[in-house]
Design a protein around this motif. Structure first.
Motif, PDB file in Angstrom:
ATOM      1  N   GLY A 171       0.811  -1.214   0.000  1.00 18.95           N
ATOM      2  CA  GLY A 171       0.000   0.000   0.000  1.00 18.95           C
ATOM      3  C   GLY A 171       0.838   1.255   0.000  1.00 18.95           C
ATOM      4  N   ASP A 172       1.932   1.247  -0.773  1.00 22.96           N
ATOM      5  CA  ASP A 172       2.839   2.395  -0.836  1.00 22.96           C
ATOM      6  C   ASP A 172       2.800   2.952  -2.265  1.00 22.96           C
ATOM      7  OD1 ASP A 172       4.972   4.173  -0.919  1.00 22.96           O
ATOM      8  OD2 ASP A 172       6.230   2.959   0.404  1.00 22.96           O
ATOM      9  N   PRO A 173       1.868   3.865  -2.557  1.00 21.50           N
ATOM     10  CA  PRO A 173       1.714   4.345  -3.929  1.00 21.50           C
ATOM     11  C   PRO A 173       2.941   5.066  -4.477  1.00 21.50           C
ATOM     12  CG  PRO A 173       0.377   5.646  -2.404  1.00 21.50           C
ATOM     13  CD  PRO A 173       0.879   4.456  -1.643  1.00 21.50           C
ATOM     14  N   ALA A 174       3.658   5.789  -3.622  1.00 24.07           N
ATOM     15  CA  ALA A 174       4.836   6.513  -4.105  1.00 24.07           C
ATOM     16  C   ALA A 174       5.900   5.544  -4.614  1.00 24.07           C
ATOM     17  CB  ALA A 174       5.405   7.390  -2.994  1.00 24.07           C
ATOM     18  N   ARG A 175       6.157   4.500  -3.830  1.00 21.51           N
ATOM     19  CA  ARG A 175       7.146   3.504  -4.271  1.00 21.51           C
ATOM     20  C   ARG A 175       6.663   2.744  -5.487  1.00 21.51           C
ATOM     21  NH1 ARG A 175       8.895  -0.959  -1.557  1.00 21.51           N
ATOM     22  NH2 ARG A 175       7.228  -0.930  -0.016  1.00 21.51           N
ATOM     23  N   GLU A 176       5.353   2.493  -5.537  1.00 20.96           N
ATOM     24  CA  GLU A 176       4.808   1.770  -6.675  1.00 20.96           C
ATOM     25  C   GLU A 176       4.974   2.576  -7.964  1.00 20.96           C
ATOM     26  OE1 GLU A 176       0.661  -0.404  -8.142  1.00 20.96           O
ATOM     27  OE2 GLU A 176       0.712   0.758  -6.269  1.00 20.96           O
ATOM     28  N   VAL A 177       4.686   3.874  -7.905  1.00 21.29           N
ATOM     29  CA  VAL A 177       4.836   4.729  -9.084  1.00 21.29           C
ATOM     30  C   VAL A 177       6.295   4.776  -9.520  1.00 21.29           C
ATOM     31  CG1 VAL A 177       4.721   7.118  -9.898  1.00 21.29           C
ATOM     32  CG2 VAL A 177       2.795   6.129  -8.657  1.00 21.29           C
ATOM     33  N   ALA A 178       7.221   4.915  -8.546  1.00 15.50           N
ATOM     34  CA  ALA A 178       8.649   4.972  -8.886  1.00 15.50           C
ATOM     35  C   ALA A 178       9.103   3.680  -9.557  1.00 15.50           C
ATOM     36  CB  ALA A 178       9.468   5.238  -7.620  1.00 15.50           C
ATOM     37  N   ALA A 179       8.662   2.541  -9.026  1.00 16.33           N
ATOM     38  CA  ALA A 179       9.057   1.258  -9.596  1.00 16.33           C
ATOM     39  C   ALA A 179       8.462   1.066 -10.982  1.00 16.33           C
ATOM     40  CB  ALA A 179       8.635   0.119  -8.672  1.00 16.33           C
ATOM     41  N   ARG A 180       7.206   1.477 -11.164  1.00 19.13           N
ATOM     42  CA  ARG A 180       6.582   1.343 -12.479  1.00 19.13           C
ATOM     43  C   ARG A 180       7.270   2.227 -13.513  1.00 19.13           C
ATOM     44  NH1 ARG A 180      -0.002   1.183 -11.438  1.00 19.13           N
ATOM     45  NH2 ARG A 180      -0.099  -0.972 -10.660  1.00 19.13           N
ATOM     46  N   THR A 181       7.650   3.438 -13.087  1.00 20.78           N
ATOM     47  CA  THR A 181       8.367   4.332 -14.002  1.00 20.78           C
ATOM     48  C   THR A 181       9.689   3.713 -14.429  1.00 20.78           C
ATOM     49  OG1 THR A 181       7.353   6.273 -12.963  1.00 20.78           O
ATOM     50  CG2 THR A 181       9.356   6.631 -14.248  1.00 20.78           C
ATOM     51  N   GLN A 182      10.409   3.145 -13.466  1.00 21.17           N
ATOM     52  CA  GLN A 182      11.670   2.473 -13.777  1.00 21.17           C
ATOM     53  C   GLN A 182      11.433   1.295 -14.709  1.00 21.17           C
ATOM     54  OE1 GLN A 182      13.586   0.571 -10.430  1.00 21.17           O
ATOM     55  NE2 GLN A 182      15.596   0.680 -11.372  1.00 21.17           N
ATOM     56  N   ALA A 183      10.365   0.530 -14.458  1.00 16.73           N
ATOM     57  CA  ALA A 183      10.075  -0.628 -15.291  1.00 16.73           C
ATOM     58  C   ALA A 183       9.738  -0.210 -16.719  1.00 16.73           C
ATOM     59  CB  ALA A 183       8.931  -1.432 -14.684  1.00 16.73           C
ATOM     60  N   ARG A 184       8.969   0.871 -16.869  1.00 13.18           N
ATOM     61  CA  ARG A 184       8.624   1.325 -18.221  1.00 13.18           C
ATOM     62  C   ARG A 184       9.857   1.749 -19.001  1.00 13.18           C
ATOM     63  NH1 ARG A 184       3.962   3.643 -15.733  1.00 13.18           N
ATOM     64  NH2 ARG A 184       5.043   5.642 -15.519  1.00 13.18           N
ATOM     65  N   ALA A 185      10.755   2.474 -18.315  1.00 12.17           N
ATOM     66  CA  ALA A 185      11.984   2.911 -18.983  1.00 12.17           C
ATOM     67  C   ALA A 185      12.838   1.722 -19.406  1.00 12.17           C
ATOM     68  CB  ALA A 185      12.779   3.833 -18.059  1.00 12.17           C
ATOM     69  N   LEU A 186      12.948   0.750 -18.523  1.00 16.58           N
ATOM     70  CA  LEU A 186      13.741  -0.437 -18.843  1.00 16.58           C
ATOM     71  C   LEU A 186      13.092  -1.251 -19.950  1.00 16.58           C
ATOM     72  CD1 LEU A 186      14.760  -1.497 -15.228  1.00 16.58           C
ATOM     73  CD2 LEU A 186      16.338  -0.829 -17.058  1.00 16.58           C
ATOM     74  N   SER A 187      11.759  -1.304 -19.951  1.00 18.57           N
ATOM     75  CA  SER A 187      11.062  -2.071 -20.976  1.00 18.57           C
ATOM     76  C   SER A 187      11.344  -1.503 -22.363  1.00 18.57           C
ATOM     77  CB  SER A 187       9.555  -2.061 -20.695  1.00 18.57           C
ATOM     78  OG  SER A 187       8.867  -2.832 -21.652  1.00 18.57           O
ATOM     79  N   VAL A 188      11.417  -0.182 -22.459  1.00 22.33           N
ATOM     80  CA  VAL A 188      11.743   0.449 -23.741  1.00 22.33           C
ATOM     81  C   VAL A 188      13.145   0.057 -24.184  1.00 22.33           C
ATOM     82  CG1 VAL A 188      12.175   2.651 -24.893  1.00 22.33           C
ATOM     83  CG2 VAL A 188      10.169   2.381 -23.416  1.00 22.33           C
ATOM     84  N   LEU A 189      14.077   0.049 -23.237  1.00 22.25           N
ATOM     85  CA  LEU A 189      15.461  -0.298 -23.576  1.00 22.25           C
ATOM     86  C   LEU A 189      15.619  -1.775 -23.923  1.00 22.25           C
ATOM     87  CD1 LEU A 189      17.308   1.758 -20.812  1.00 22.25           C
ATOM     88  CD2 LEU A 189      17.201   2.284 -23.250  1.00 22.25           C
TER      89      LEU A 189
END
Length: 241
Positions: A182-200
């Protein structure tokens, strides 16, 4: 093993047989004490000696600190903080070889020694030994599967080594853990990192690529996305480098 004096390493007051011989005697003595007096008492003594050693080290009395750490191991050969303190003392003295040996001895004798793996990984990373550092972090992550801080360290190590598919798997695991906590801030940060890595990562990403025949890299990444690293499967996960 060289004597530790002040902030540096000098002299040969500890003899030429090295840390392994010194600790071997300490381990035997510690085992005998545990059998005779009970592990609880021995561990309490080791904890107090380790506390004293840390205070001595902070005061610049490295030789006294060294003696206290070794005495702590004699009381309880499975007391992890003593190995961590002793290894850090050697690192500060400019002796990474003895420090690494200390962490390795601790890993041989302390069950589930996650912090020992982390300490050795950090030392190896500073020496540019990325693959060995990653292997240590993977072992630690297999022991503590839901430790977000540890998984972030592993993800960063993968990125530094160019192992982007593996880093993506860890980022997705971090996102899932944050959602569960239930930590939305960490979830958003992790999802952002995952999206960037997925592009690469591109076509190596099974989530984006789809299809039944994913191949070894995609299968490994899909497995990691569902669960963190587990021991010897680490090599397969890094095939995408």
């Amino acid at each position: 093993m060289r004597a530790v004096r002040g902030g540096g390493a000098a002299g040969a007051g500890w003899g030429a047989r090295g840390l392994a011989v010194t600790l071997a005697a300490a381990l035997l003595h510690g085992a005998a004490l545990a059998r005779a007096d009970g592990v609880g008492w021995a561990t309490a003594q080791a904890a107090e000696l380790t506390r004293q050693a840390g205070a001595r080290a902070a005061a610049g009395e490295a030789d006294v600190a060294l003696s206290r750490y070794l005495e702590a191991v004699r009381f309880d050969a499975t007391y992890g903080p003593a190995y961590l303190g002793l290894g850090a003392l050697y690192e500060r003295a400019g002796d990474p070889r003895e420090a690494e040996r200390t962490y390795s001895v601790g890993l041989d004798h302390v069950r589930g020694f996650v912090e020992g793996y982390r300490a050795r990984a950090a030392l190896r990373a500073r020496e540019g030994r990325r693959d060995e550092a990653i292997a240590d972090l993977e072992e630690a992550a297999a022991l503590r599967v839901d430790d977000a801080g540890l998984l972030q360290e592993l993800a960063a190590a993968y990125v530094a080594a160019g192992a982007l598919p593996a880093a993506l798997g860890v980022a997705r695991r971090l996102s899932a853990l944050a959602a569960q906590a239930g930590d939305p801030a960490r979830e958003v940060a992790a999802r952002t990192q995952a999206r960037a890595l997925s592009v690469l990562v591109g076509e190596a990403d099974p989530v984006r690529a789809g299809g039944a025949d994913r191949g070894p890299v995609r299968r490994a990444l899909a497995l990691y996305a569902a669960a963190p690293a587990r021991g010897r499967t680490a090599g397969a996960r890094r095939e995408g480098r």
